[in-house]
Design a protein around this motif. Structure first.
Motif, short mmCIF file in Angstrom:
data_model
loop_
_atom_site.label_atom_id
_atom_site.label_comp_id
_atom_site.label_asym_id
_atom_site.label_seq_id
_atom_site.Cartn_x
_atom_site.Cartn_y
_atom_site.Cartn_z
N HIS A 1 15.58 38.21 -32.39
CA HIS A 1 16.02 37.01 -31.72
C HIS A 1 15.19 35.85 -32.61
O HIS A 1 14.12 36.10 -33.15
CB HIS A 1 15.40 36.84 -30.26
N PHE A 2 15.86 34.83 -32.52
CA PHE A 2 15.19 33.58 -32.95
C PHE A 2 14.96 32.29 -32.20
O PHE A 2 15.82 31.84 -31.22
CB PHE A 2 16.28 32.93 -34.28
N TYR A 3 13.66 31.84 -32.14
CA TYR A 3 13.18 30.87 -31.40
C TYR A 3 12.94 29.62 -32.20
O TYR A 3 12.23 29.71 -33.43
CB TYR A 3 12.05 31.56 -30.63
N SER A 4 13.07 28.59 -31.71
CA SER A 4 12.82 27.28 -32.32
C SER A 4 11.33 26.80 -32.21
O SER A 4 10.81 27.10 -31.19
CB SER A 4 13.80 26.04 -31.86
N VAL A 5 11.18 26.08 -33.31
CA VAL A 5 9.97 25.23 -33.35
C VAL A 5 10.06 23.73 -33.85
O VAL A 5 10.88 23.57 -34.17
CB VAL A 5 8.90 26.00 -34.43
N PRO A 6 9.17 22.94 -33.59
CA PRO A 6 9.45 21.59 -33.81
C PRO A 6 9.84 21.59 -35.45
O PRO A 6 9.33 22.08 -36.32
CB PRO A 6 8.32 20.85 -33.92
N TYR A 7 10.95 20.80 -35.98
CA TYR A 7 11.46 20.92 -37.18
C TYR A 7 10.68 20.36 -38.23
O TYR A 7 10.74 20.71 -39.38
CB TYR A 7 12.74 19.95 -37.11
N LEU A 8 9.51 19.79 -37.85
CA LEU A 8 8.54 19.29 -38.94
C LEU A 8 7.81 20.75 -39.49
O LEU A 8 7.14 20.50 -40.65
CB LEU A 8 7.37 18.62 -38.43
N TYR A 9 7.73 21.74 -38.56
CA TYR A 9 7.38 23.05 -39.13
C TYR A 9 8.09 23.78 -40.01
O TYR A 9 7.77 25.04 -40.34
CB TYR A 9 6.56 23.83 -38.01
N ALA A 10 9.26 23.37 -40.42
CA ALA A 10 10.39 24.20 -41.22
C ALA A 10 9.56 24.74 -42.45
O ALA A 10 8.91 23.83 -43.29
CB ALA A 10 11.66 23.57 -41.21
N GLY A 11 9.56 25.92 -42.69
CA GLY A 11 8.97 26.63 -43.90
C GLY A 11 7.61 26.92 -43.84
O GLY A 11 7.20 27.34 -44.87
N LYS A 12 6.91 26.70 -42.71
CA LYS A 12 5.52 26.76 -42.69
C LYS A 12 5.17 28.39 -42.11
O LYS A 12 5.82 28.72 -41.44
CB LYS A 12 4.87 25.70 -42.04
N ILE B 1 2.50 25.10 -30.58
CA ILE B 1 3.41 24.14 -30.95
C ILE B 1 4.78 24.51 -30.21
O ILE B 1 5.53 23.71 -30.25
CB ILE B 1 3.61 24.16 -32.57
N ALA B 2 4.90 25.77 -29.59
CA ALA B 2 6.24 25.95 -29.00
C ALA B 2 6.05 27.06 -28.20
O ALA B 2 5.20 27.90 -28.34
CB ALA B 2 7.09 26.44 -30.23
N SER B 3 6.79 27.08 -27.10
CA SER B 3 6.65 28.21 -26.07
C SER B 3 8.37 28.14 -25.45
O SER B 3 8.98 27.37 -25.19
CB SER B 3 5.76 27.71 -24.75
N HIS B 4 8.66 29.70 -25.26
CA HIS B 4 9.80 30.00 -24.78
C HIS B 4 9.85 31.09 -23.97
O HIS B 4 8.94 31.74 -23.96
CB HIS B 4 10.74 30.39 -26.07
N ILE B 5 10.73 31.17 -23.08
CA ILE B 5 11.02 32.45 -22.28
C ILE B 5 11.55 33.50 -22.96
O ILE B 5 12.69 33.13 -23.84
CB ILE B 5 11.88 32.20 -20.77
N ARG B 6 10.98 34.48 -23.19
CA ARG B 6 11.42 35.65 -24.23
C ARG B 6 12.95 36.26 -23.81
O ARG B 6 13.18 36.47 -22.54
CB ARG B 6 10.70 36.80 -24.05
N SER B 7 13.79 36.13 -24.78
CA SER B 7 15.06 36.60 -24.65
C SER B 7 15.49 37.80 -24.93
O SER B 7 15.08 38.46 -25.83
CB SER B 7 16.09 35.80 -25.56
#
Length: 505
Positions: free
Chosen positions: A338-349, A369-375
């Motif tokens: 599964h894929f979980y989002s982070v703030p776009y400023l951290y793309a590639g880090k 920087i990010a927290s999600h309910i696990r899918s």
């Protein structure tokens, strides 16, 4: 900076002595003392609110080295005589020595010289453990087994925990020796004791130590996270030094002789039956009186150790899996398909991901920087929060078939019918959204009637890609009034019937 932060945590939160912190973090006592002194001078406490760069500039400022510095050698005969007295420790003697000689040896070299002196004089030390200070843990070498309802035999491994001051044991069977079992065993042991020792002493198994090193071992990230939750410090035993955790080695022998060997003739028809038998034998071992000392393991534990254990936290630790991940250019990190989002400023880090049974957390430089309910749904692979998206991407999330049809209705029914045609051509409507957006934006540069004509022609010609629609649009927009010319008729022209294959051919 990770070690500096750990030193500050163990000092302010766990309350360990400087010597204990040095053993846990695997640095010299002078390093611990220096960091704490500089932290106090700068007014730093735990939790640390500075980033690594700010903390490093305070704790490790540039210094000038003096190559001509000399040290006053301590009187080891005096140190040895004083060590025979009750309550006198090497730390106390070193502090007295440093008071008299501020530029003298640091604690590590002081102890090295004393060990060399003791070895030369054939002196041996009996180690005495403080009550409630530490727990030593290991797996028993021998195994047990049970048979399930289908007649299949399964091996069982026994976790052993020992409080060295009272020799009080905790034993629990597990189906494997994996990370989940290792963490669960510690959680259950702390709950069995009703408190938490300040120090955990494991061996160098991968579930405890991710990087084996004689001088600087690195604790397994999940194991360290569990210890931090309970306010304890991990001090692994040295490689191939079983005496570093002699009490649990003795405890393993007791478990193998008084529990495993005693139950060797019993046939267990399920894991729960085996666990109940082990629990009964464990209670008997802990209640059995000592042979040469008054009381039993249980009575000594209740009298000396239990009151000194740290209280359990309000919540039980939930086993977590730590993983280093790199955010893609679509600002998502992958875990377990599964894929979980982070703030776009951290793309590639490069980031750190913490996964539990119910949640996914992502960290950058120790900051969440990010927290999600696990899918767990196989049909929903992407979990994206709108606040993590740039503004132009956020607008795209509002795209729906109804929105595109409403937009097309402004031009006329032919345009609306063509947009509906594009959406119905795809297996999923979302696959046509970019094409629809491009077509309608292109129509903004043409009159409604012109757009209607282009869309009618595109539908008749079965054009459903943006590329070919653009070609048709440009051709029709550049020749809005051009009509097909009438065929030229002349006696020297054969005409279409000549190629039709009739009798005159």
């Amino acid at each position: 900076m990770d070690k500096a932060r750990e030193i500050l945590r163990q000092h302010f939160e766990v309350g360990l002595s400087q010597r204990e912190i040095a053993d846990s973090v695997k640095v010299s006592l002078g390093t611990v003392s220096g960091i704490l002194a500089k932290a106090r001078a700068a007014g730093i406490s735990y939790p640390v609110k500075l980033n690594n760069k700010e903390l490093g500039s305070i704790l490790y400022p540039p210094v000038e080295k003096d190559g001509n510095q000399k040290y006053a050698e301590p009187d080891m005969e005096y140190v040895h005589r004083e060590m025979q007295k009750k309550g006198v420790t090497l730390t106390l003697l070193w502090e007295e020595y440093k008071t008299e000689h501020p530029d003298g040896l640091m604690f590590t070299q002081f102890c090295t010289r004393y060990r060399a002196f003791r070895k030369m004089n054939d002196v041996y030390m009996h180690k005495i453990y403080k009550a409630g200070e530490r727990i030593m843990v290991d797996w028993a070498g021998d195994t047990m087994s049970y048979t399930d309802s289908g007649g299949e035999k399964h091996l069982v491994y026994l976790f052993v925990g020992a409080l060295p001051a009272s020799s009080y044991l905790y034993v629990e069977p597990f189906r494997d020796m994996g990370q989940q079992a290792w963490i669960s065993a510690h959680v259950h042991a702390f709950e069995y004791y009703g408190g938490v020792p300040r120090i955990i002493v494991p061996d160098n198994a991968k579930t405890a130590v991710s990087k084996i090193d004689s001088h600087d071992p690195e604790a397994n990230r999940t194991y360290a996270d569990m210890a931090r939750h309970y306010g304890a410090a991990i001090v692994p035993a040295r490689v191939r030094k079983p005496k570093d955790k002699a009490p649990v080695e003795t405890g393993v022998q007791i478990v193998e002789r008084r529990i495993i060997a005693k139950l060797r003739h019993r046939q267990f028809h399920g894991f729960d039956e085996l666990w109940e038998a082990v629990r009964d034998e464990l209670e008997e071992v802990n209640r059995k009186p000592f042979q040469k000392l008054p009381g039993s393991r249980l009575s000594v534990f209740k009298e000396t150790e239990q009151p000194l254990l740290r209280p359990l936290p309000s919540t039980r630790y939930e086993c977590a899996d730590w993983k280093q991940v790199r955010a893609g250019m679509d600002y998502h990190v992958q875990y377990d398909g599964h894929f979980y989002s982070v703030p776009y400023l951290y793309a590639g880090k490069l980031l750190e991901l913490r996964a539990t049974a119910n949640a996914i957390e992502v960290f950058s430089d120790h900051e969440r920087i990010a927290s999600h309910i696990r899918s767990c749904a196989s049909q929903i692979r992407y979990v994206t929060l709108p606040e993590h998206m740039p503004s132009n991407h956020r607008a795209m999330t509002d795209w729906t078939p109804e929105r595109f049809e409403a937009w097309a209705r402004k031009f006329g029914p032919e345009t609306q019918a063509y947009i509906r045609f594009l959406i119905q051509r795809r297996e999923h409507p979302e696959q046509a959204f970019k094409t629809c957006a491009g077509v309608l934006r292109m129509g903004e540069s043409l009159s409604a009637a012109g757009m209607e004509a282009v869309c009618r022609a595109a539908k008749e010609k079965n054009v459903f890609t943006y590329k070919y629609f653009s070609m048709l649009f440009k051709r029709m927009a550049s020749e809005p009034n051009k009509r097909p010319s009438a065929p030229i008729r002349h006696e020297n022209l054969r005409g279409g019937s000549y190629y039709g294959g009739d009798a005159n051919a």
